[in-house]
Scaffold this motif. Sequence first.
Motif, short mmCIF file in Angstrom:
data_model
loop_
_atom_site.label_atom_id
_atom_site.label_comp_id
_atom_site.label_asym_id
_atom_site.label_seq_id
_atom_site.Cartn_x
_atom_site.Cartn_y
_atom_site.Cartn_z
N UNK A 162 36.72 142.29 110.75
CA UNK A 162 36.02 141.77 109.57
C UNK A 162 34.85 140.90 110.03
N UNK A 163 35.17 139.79 110.64
CA UNK A 163 34.14 138.90 111.14
C UNK A 163 33.10 138.53 110.10
N UNK A 164 33.55 138.33 108.85
CA UNK A 164 32.61 138.05 107.76
C UNK A 164 32.44 136.57 107.48
N UNK A 175 30.59 129.73 102.33
CA UNK A 175 29.60 129.22 103.29
C UNK A 175 28.42 130.20 103.38
N UNK A 176 28.73 131.49 103.46
CA UNK A 176 27.67 132.50 103.51
C UNK A 176 26.76 132.40 102.28
N UNK A 217 22.61 142.06 100.05
CA UNK A 217 22.92 143.18 100.94
C UNK A 217 23.92 144.16 100.38
N UNK A 218 24.32 143.98 99.13
CA UNK A 218 25.30 144.86 98.49
C UNK A 218 24.62 145.61 97.35
N UNK A 267 31.09 142.09 98.76
CA UNK A 267 30.12 141.00 98.69
C UNK A 267 30.31 140.03 99.86
N UNK A 268 31.54 139.82 100.26
CA UNK A 268 31.83 138.93 101.38
C UNK A 268 31.14 139.42 102.64
#
Length: 198
Positions: free
Chosen positions: A104-106, A111-112, A27-28, A20-21
């Motif tokens: 990762x860069x997620x 915040x997302x 999108x999941x 989910x992150x």
Amino acid sequence: MGRPRKFDEDEVVEAACRVFWRGGYDGTSTDDLCRATGLTRSSLYNSFTSKEELFVRALRRYAEERAERQTAVLEDQGRSGLERIRALLAMIVEDEMGGREQGRGSGCFTVNTQTSSARRNPAVAEVLDADLRKRLGVLEGAIRAGQADGSIAADRAPAELAWYVNSLVGGARVAGQAGVGREVLEGVMATGVRALEP
């Protein structure tokens, strides 16, 4: 009598959190969750009722773990109030750069989620609002400590400064996701710290 579960629920929530992150709620897919957790659809929904429930559990887990890390820094009695804020901002930069280096860069899951359609779900909003209240409270405590020890300007309202630091963190998270480099992020954080000085 039902059959005993053959999986660790905490491990499933952790695996779902990572998915989910990266992808957010929209999108999941259920298939994504099944692949990440190793569960069938029936096991997933028998255990967690819905994708929504699993998302809320994953978000709460992330928020609690992050809050624990940040609270440890912001309540460190061995540092001045300003040093606590500086250490928090350095942690944010490291999180962003470390995530990017590890592929990762997620960004930040909370915040997302704040900026996604999932925010409109009352259960999700409740987790986010509770997290925000806790974060602002701990930030305000560090700022009050800094005003008492002289490291943070005493002529500004602690609640407003807490919102300022929180906004600085959120902005840095978004900038990090936009590809901003370490030097720029560190410069932004340094400017933010200077704004708190007496």
